[in-house]
Scaffold this motif. Structure first.
Motif, PDB file in Angstrom:
ATOM      1  N   LYS A  12       2.164 -12.514   6.815  1.00  0.00           N
ATOM      2  CA  LYS A  12       2.690 -13.770   7.203  1.00  0.00           C
ATOM      3  C   LYS A  12       3.440 -14.051   8.237  1.00  0.00           C
ATOM      4  N   ILE A  16       2.603 -15.804  11.855  1.00  0.00           N
ATOM      5  CA  ILE A  16       3.438 -16.789  12.609  1.00  0.00           C
ATOM      6  C   ILE A  16       3.997 -16.572  13.756  1.00  0.00           C
ATOM      7  N   LEU A  19       0.568 -17.306  15.821  1.00  0.00           N
ATOM      8  CA  LEU A  19       0.517 -18.930  16.009  1.00  0.00           C
ATOM      9  C   LEU A  19       1.298 -19.175  16.906  1.00  0.00           C
ATOM     10  N   THR A  20       2.537 -18.764  16.742  1.00  0.00           N
ATOM     11  CA  THR A  20       3.716 -19.291  18.038  1.00  0.00           C
ATOM     12  C   THR A  20       3.454 -18.858  19.413  1.00  0.00           C
ATOM     13  N   ARG A  25      -1.030 -24.654  15.549  1.00  0.00           N
ATOM     14  CA  ARG A  25      -0.125 -25.366  14.469  1.00  0.00           C
ATOM     15  C   ARG A  25       0.039 -24.312  13.399  1.00  0.00           C
ATOM     16  N   LYS A  26       1.124 -24.433  12.450  1.00  0.00           N
ATOM     17  CA  LYS A  26       1.542 -23.766  11.559  1.00  0.00           C
ATOM     18  C   LYS A  26       1.334 -24.579  10.202  1.00  0.00           C
ATOM     19  N   ARG A  30      -3.598 -22.923   6.583  1.00  0.00           N
ATOM     20  CA  ARG A  30      -3.674 -21.739   7.256  1.00  0.00           C
ATOM     21  C   ARG A  30      -2.908 -20.642   6.568  1.00  0.00           C
ATOM     22  N   PHE A  31      -1.549 -20.843   5.950  1.00  0.00           N
ATOM     23  CA  PHE A  31      -0.907 -19.948   5.168  1.00  0.00           C
ATOM     24  C   PHE A  31      -1.367 -19.675   3.898  1.00  0.00           C
TER      25      PHE A  31
END
Length: 168
Positions: A12, A16, A19-20, A25-26, A30-31
Motif C-alpha cells: 500500500k 501510494i 500514485l503520488t 488519484r488515490k 484502487r486500494f
C-alpha cells in the motif's frame, strides 16, 4: 502484525508513492483492489478478480479493475503471465517466493512448483550491476491426465483400425 499484514502495508505504501509520483488519484477502489489481490494467493484473471470482489460485496466496475491492474503492473506490484491461452493471468509480486510455472500445453492447467534459488551465490556475483528481485520459470509439457487421455485415444483408434481390417 503477521507477515501478510506487513506485506499488505508495504505494498500500500509502495502504491501510494507510485500514485503520488505519477500524479494519479488515490481512490478507495484502487486500494480495495490492491488489498484484495494481496489478501489472496495464486493466479487470477480479470473475470475471477471481478467475481471474487463482487462475492465480497465490493462493487467495482470492470473499467476500474483494468485501469488499476495497469497501474499495478507499471509499479511492479503485479506481474502478468501469458501461459499460452488467450487469457492473461496475473499474480502478486511482493511476498511471493520464487517459483516455477508448470503448464500443460494440452489442457492449459497451470501448477506452481516451489524451487530453490535458481542462482547460486557465485552465479549472482557474475551478474554485475544487476540485482535479482524476482524471477519466473515456465516449464511447458503435457500433464499425466492428458498423457493418459492421449494414450487411451490412440488405443481406441488402433482397436477401430484392427476391427475394420477383421471385418473386410
Amino acid at each position: 502484525m503477521d507477515s501478510n499484514q506487513k506485506v499488505r502495508k508495504q505494498v500500500k505504501e509502495e502504491f501510494i508513492r507510485y500514485l503520488t509520483q505519477h500524479k494519479h488519484r488515490k481512490t478507495p477502489e484502487r486500494f480495495a483492489i490492491l488489498d484484495h489481490i494481496y489478501s489472496t494467493k495464486g493466479h487470477f484473471d480479470m473475470d475471477s478478480l471481478y467475481r471474487s470482489m463482487m462475492e465480497e460485496n465490493f462493487r467495482v466496475s470492470r473499467a476500474t479493475l483494468y485501469n488499476t491492474i495497469e497501474l499495478l503492473l507499471d509499479c511492479g506490484l503485479v506481474i502478468k503471465h501469458q501461459f499460452g491461452a488467450n487469457v492473461a493471468k496475473y499474480e502478486r509480486t511482493y511476498g511471493n517466493e520464487n517459483h516455477d510455472h508448470i503448464i500443460c500445453t494440452t489442457c492449459g492447467q497451470v501448477w506452481e512448483a516451489k524451487n530453490s534459488n535458481l542462482f547460486t551465490a557465485a552465479q549472482l556475483k557474475k551478474i554485475k550491476k544487476f540485482t535479482v528481485n524476482y524471477y519466473n520459470l515456465y516449464i511447458y509439457g503435457t500433464c499425466s491426465k492428458c498423457m493418459h487421455a492421449k494414450k487411451m485415444e490412440l488405443m481406441k483408434q488402433e482397436r477401430e483400425e484392427k476391427n475394420k481390417k477383421n471385418n473386410k
